[in-house]
Design a protein around this motif. Sequence first.
Motif, PDB file in Angstrom:
ATOM      1  N   GLY A 185       0.788  -1.222   0.000  1.00 10.27           N
ATOM      2  CA  GLY A 185       0.000   0.000   0.000  1.00 10.27           C
ATOM      3  C   GLY A 185       0.817   1.268   0.000  1.00 10.27           C
ATOM      4  O   GLY A 185       0.269   2.363  -0.127  1.00 10.27           O
ATOM      5  N   ALA A 186       2.131   1.145   0.151  1.00  4.66           N
ATOM      6  CA  ALA A 186       3.003   2.322   0.172  1.00  4.66           C
ATOM      7  C   ALA A 186       3.368   2.728  -1.249  1.00  4.66           C
ATOM      8  O   ALA A 186       3.377   1.898  -2.164  1.00  4.66           O
ATOM      9  CB  ALA A 186       4.266   2.021   0.964  1.00  4.66           C
ATOM     10  N   PRO A 187       3.678   3.998  -1.466  1.00  4.28           N
ATOM     11  CA  PRO A 187       4.122   4.417  -2.805  1.00  4.28           C
ATOM     12  C   PRO A 187       5.469   3.806  -3.136  1.00  4.28           C
ATOM     13  O   PRO A 187       6.253   3.462  -2.245  1.00  4.28           O
ATOM     14  CB  PRO A 187       4.201   5.943  -2.682  1.00  4.28           C
ATOM     15  CG  PRO A 187       4.404   6.200  -1.228  1.00  4.28           C
ATOM     16  CD  PRO A 187       3.645   5.124  -0.507  1.00  4.28           C
ATOM     17  N   SER A 188       5.752   3.680  -4.399  1.00  2.00           N
ATOM     18  CA  SER A 188       7.049   3.197  -4.867  1.00  2.00           C
ATOM     19  C   SER A 188       7.727   4.344  -5.597  1.00  2.00           C
ATOM     20  O   SER A 188       7.524   4.547  -6.793  1.00  2.00           O
ATOM     21  CB  SER A 188       6.883   1.992  -5.795  1.00  2.00           C
ATOM     22  OG  SER A 188       8.142   1.500  -6.199  1.00  2.00           O
ATOM     23  N   PRO A 189       8.532   5.133  -4.894  1.00  2.00           N
ATOM     24  CA  PRO A 189       9.095   6.348  -5.494  1.00  2.00           C
ATOM     25  C   PRO A 189      10.107   6.029  -6.576  1.00  2.00           C
ATOM     26  O   PRO A 189      10.820   5.027  -6.502  1.00  2.00           O
ATOM     27  CB  PRO A 189       9.756   7.052  -4.307  1.00  2.00           C
ATOM     28  CG  PRO A 189      10.002   5.976  -3.304  1.00  2.00           C
ATOM     29  CD  PRO A 189       8.915   4.972  -3.480  1.00  2.00           C
ATOM     30  N   PRO A 190      10.174   6.871  -7.599  1.00  2.00           N
ATOM     31  CA  PRO A 190      11.177   6.665  -8.657  1.00  2.00           C
ATOM     32  C   PRO A 190      12.588   6.815  -8.101  1.00  2.00           C
ATOM     33  O   PRO A 190      12.826   7.563  -7.149  1.00  2.00           O
ATOM     34  CB  PRO A 190      10.859   7.761  -9.675  1.00  2.00           C
ATOM     35  CG  PRO A 190      10.108   8.795  -8.913  1.00  2.00           C
ATOM     36  CD  PRO A 190       9.341   8.069  -7.860  1.00  2.00           C
ATOM     37  N   LEU A 191      13.502   6.093  -8.697  1.00  2.00           N
ATOM     38  CA  LEU A 191      14.889   6.109  -8.227  1.00  2.00           C
ATOM     39  C   LEU A 191      15.567   7.426  -8.558  1.00  2.00           C
ATOM     40  O   LEU A 191      15.251   8.083  -9.537  1.00  2.00           O
ATOM     41  CB  LEU A 191      15.663   4.950  -8.844  1.00  2.00           C
ATOM     42  CG  LEU A 191      15.170   3.547  -8.507  1.00  2.00           C
ATOM     43  CD1 LEU A 191      16.032   2.502  -9.200  1.00  2.00           C
ATOM     44  CD2 LEU A 191      15.140   3.311  -6.994  1.00  2.00           C
ATOM     45  N   ARG A 192      16.540   7.784  -7.714  1.00  2.00           N
ATOM     46  CA  ARG A 192      17.356   8.966  -7.913  1.00  2.00           C
ATOM     47  C   ARG A 192      18.828   8.553  -7.883  1.00  2.00           C
ATOM     48  O   ARG A 192      19.158   7.395  -7.626  1.00  2.00           O
ATOM     49  CB  ARG A 192      17.043  10.005  -6.824  1.00  2.00           C
ATOM     50  CG  ARG A 192      15.651  10.624  -6.962  1.00  2.00           C
ATOM     51  CD  ARG A 192      15.255  11.472  -5.751  1.00  2.00           C
ATOM     52  NE  ARG A 192      16.236  12.484  -5.415  1.00  2.00           N
ATOM     53  CZ  ARG A 192      16.313  13.687  -6.012  1.00  2.00           C
ATOM     54  NH1 ARG A 192      15.477  14.001  -6.998  1.00  2.00           N
ATOM     55  NH2 ARG A 192      17.229  14.569  -5.624  1.00  2.00           N
ATOM     56  N   TRP A 193      19.708   9.517  -8.137  1.00  2.00           N
ATOM     57  CA  TRP A 193      21.134   9.215  -8.229  1.00  2.00           C
ATOM     58  C   TRP A 193      21.653   8.462  -7.018  1.00  2.00           C
ATOM     59  O   TRP A 193      22.408   7.484  -7.140  1.00  2.00           O
ATOM     60  CB  TRP A 193      21.919  10.524  -8.427  1.00  2.00           C
ATOM     61  CG  TRP A 193      23.397  10.311  -8.505  1.00  2.00           C
ATOM     62  CD1 TRP A 193      24.119   9.969  -9.610  1.00  2.00           C
ATOM     63  CD2 TRP A 193      24.332  10.403  -7.418  1.00  2.00           C
ATOM     64  NE1 TRP A 193      25.454   9.842  -9.288  1.00  2.00           N
ATOM     65  CE2 TRP A 193      25.610  10.106  -7.953  1.00  2.00           C
ATOM     66  CE3 TRP A 193      24.215  10.709  -6.064  1.00  2.00           C
ATOM     67  CZ2 TRP A 193      26.758  10.108  -7.164  1.00  2.00           C
ATOM     68  CZ3 TRP A 193      25.363  10.712  -5.282  1.00  2.00           C
ATOM     69  CH2 TRP A 193      26.611  10.405  -5.828  1.00  2.00           C
ATOM     70  N   ILE A 194      21.234   8.869  -5.836  1.00  2.00           N
ATOM     71  CA  ILE A 194      21.738   8.267  -4.606  1.00  2.00           C
ATOM     72  C   ILE A 194      21.463   6.770  -4.548  1.00  2.00           C
ATOM     73  O   ILE A 194      22.246   5.999  -3.991  1.00  2.00           O
ATOM     74  CB  ILE A 194      21.125   8.991  -3.377  1.00  2.00           C
ATOM     75  CG1 ILE A 194      21.800   8.535  -2.087  1.00  2.00           C
ATOM     76  CG2 ILE A 194      19.620   8.781  -3.314  1.00  2.00           C
ATOM     77  CD1 ILE A 194      21.302   9.264  -0.849  1.00  2.00           C
ATOM     78  N   ASP A 195      20.368   6.341  -5.167  1.00  2.00           N
ATOM     79  CA  ASP A 195      19.964   4.945  -5.057  1.00  2.00           C
ATOM     80  C   ASP A 195      20.871   3.998  -5.828  1.00  2.00           C
ATOM     81  O   ASP A 195      20.863   2.790  -5.594  1.00  2.00           O
ATOM     82  CB  ASP A 195      18.524   4.778  -5.544  1.00  2.00           C
ATOM     83  CG  ASP A 195      17.561   5.645  -4.770  1.00  2.00           C
ATOM     84  OD1 ASP A 195      17.554   5.578  -3.536  1.00  2.00           O
ATOM     85  OD2 ASP A 195      16.817   6.426  -5.413  1.00  2.00           O
ATOM     86  N   SER A 196      21.674   4.526  -6.728  1.00  2.00           N
ATOM     87  CA  SER A 196      22.583   3.684  -7.504  1.00  2.00           C
ATOM     88  C   SER A 196      23.952   3.527  -6.842  1.00  2.00           C
ATOM     89  O   SER A 196      24.823   2.839  -7.378  1.00  2.00           O
ATOM     90  CB  SER A 196      22.775   4.269  -8.910  1.00  2.00           C
ATOM     91  OG  SER A 196      23.436   5.528  -8.842  1.00  2.00           O
ATOM     92  N   GLN A 197      24.123   4.137  -5.674  1.00  2.00           N
ATOM     93  CA  GLN A 197      25.422   4.097  -5.001  1.00  2.00           C
ATOM     94  C   GLN A 197      25.496   2.866  -4.096  1.00  2.00           C
ATOM     95  O   GLN A 197      24.893   2.823  -3.031  1.00  2.00           O
ATOM     96  CB  GLN A 197      25.644   5.386  -4.209  1.00  2.00           C
ATOM     97  CG  GLN A 197      25.452   6.649  -5.033  1.00  2.00           C
ATOM     98  CD  GLN A 197      26.256   6.617  -6.326  1.00  2.00           C
ATOM     99  OE1 GLN A 197      27.475   6.422  -6.301  1.00  2.00           O
ATOM    100  NE2 GLN A 197      25.581   6.804  -7.456  1.00  2.00           N
ATOM    101  N   THR A 198      26.241   1.867  -4.538  1.00  2.00           N
ATOM    102  CA  THR A 198      26.230   0.573  -3.856  1.00  2.00           C
ATOM    103  C   THR A 198      26.769   0.644  -2.435  1.00  2.00           C
ATOM    104  O   THR A 198      26.420  -0.199  -1.601  1.00  2.00           O
ATOM    105  CB  THR A 198      27.034  -0.459  -4.656  1.00  2.00           C
ATOM    106  OG1 THR A 198      28.373   0.039  -4.866  1.00  2.00           O
ATOM    107  CG2 THR A 198      26.382  -0.721  -6.003  1.00  2.00           C
ATOM    108  N   VAL A 199      27.611   1.641  -2.125  1.00  2.00           N
ATOM    109  CA  VAL A 199      28.129   1.751  -0.777  1.00  2.00           C
ATOM    110  C   VAL A 199      27.014   1.992   0.236  1.00  2.00           C
ATOM    111  O   VAL A 199      27.160   1.680   1.427  1.00  2.00           O
ATOM    112  CB  VAL A 199      29.183   2.882  -0.694  1.00  2.00           C
ATOM    113  CG1 VAL A 199      28.532   4.257  -0.824  1.00  2.00           C
ATOM    114  CG2 VAL A 199      29.990   2.793   0.600  1.00  2.00           C
TER     115      VAL A 199
END
Length: 372
Positions: free
Chosen positions: A131-145
């Motif tokens: 039931g929660a929104p699924s926000p679009p990814l941003r630059w920070i989300d691709s940082q594996t660290v």
Amino acid sequence: MSPNPENFPAPEPSPTEPGEASFHLAPNGQAGKVLGCLLGGALGDALGYAVEFSKLSEIRAAFGPDGLRDFAALPSPVPFSDDTQMTLYTLDGLLEALEWANQGLGADETACIWLAYLRWLKTQGVPLDPGAPSPPLRWIDSQTVLHQRRAPGNACISGLSGPDMGTKFRPVNPDSKGCGTVMRSAPFGLLPYVESEMVYRLSEDAAALTHGHPSALHSAAVFSALIHDLLAPDASLQEAADEAVRRAADSGVPELSARLTAAVDLARSGPVAPEALTAALGEGWVAEEALAIALYSALATVSAGSPQEHFRTALALSVNHDGDSDSTGSVTGNILGTLYGTGALPASWVAALDGRDVIEELARQFTAATAG
């Protein structure tokens, strides 16, 4: 009603890749204080994370009678914990709201923070509630660290695991006052051209996304306002601390007021033994204790000498105890990194810090978005 994620635009591409921007160890201006706060907090977090779940006796057995005092005693690169992860996601949530504002569009800042925290939750391997929104990814989300699971707080995980956004009036984890609100809240204080009262409100509202106890909310808000006071070029640590004590007294949360008053009083004696520190201020697992230990550590070591020596000495004091060392170290690093800027940060520590380039790039983006 939960905000519709389709109302939030896809992220703009980063104008530079990490490492390309000449933002490393900026001078002690606005940019230097922003980066100093974020890197300083990450350094304190990393130092404390190495001993977070160790008793004082174990710390002394591993690192000597004075405890852990330097990154040189740790294998490189030195990792930070969920404290810095969530701090950076707080920053990115504010950054998204600023991007909206800079386009002439309004956005609910707390909703942006919530969506950022939901993206952080996914990095921890926790699926979002249907039931929660699924926000679009941003630059920070691709940082594996940032995808490493490093002992995230239970209340932070559970508070974000439902379908609805927690608020002061519809609290999640209503009895929780863990320090997970304080350790992530420095970015609110980095907002320039914003009144302290607005910083306080934004931080309090964002704390309610995961915690419901008044001390969790107001401890985070007092901390954010303290960082905001230290953002001024001529900031005084003692004056900012006195103002934090005043805000705590006005919060209506007795334990917060008592702990911060005790922290300022104890600091007049200079550094005390770790046993005396925790006896007076607690172990830092709850919000008001973590803030009190950090404030005490920064104040008690002001005579250490140069800004860098002050930073080193305060961080050592803040992490060598029985308690939540990464959070107390992180908050102490945020305080002194904001006060002094990047000039206080030991270069060898910064060089050894895992994920340094991600922190620098996010600081650059935030500084660019708040310029003018």
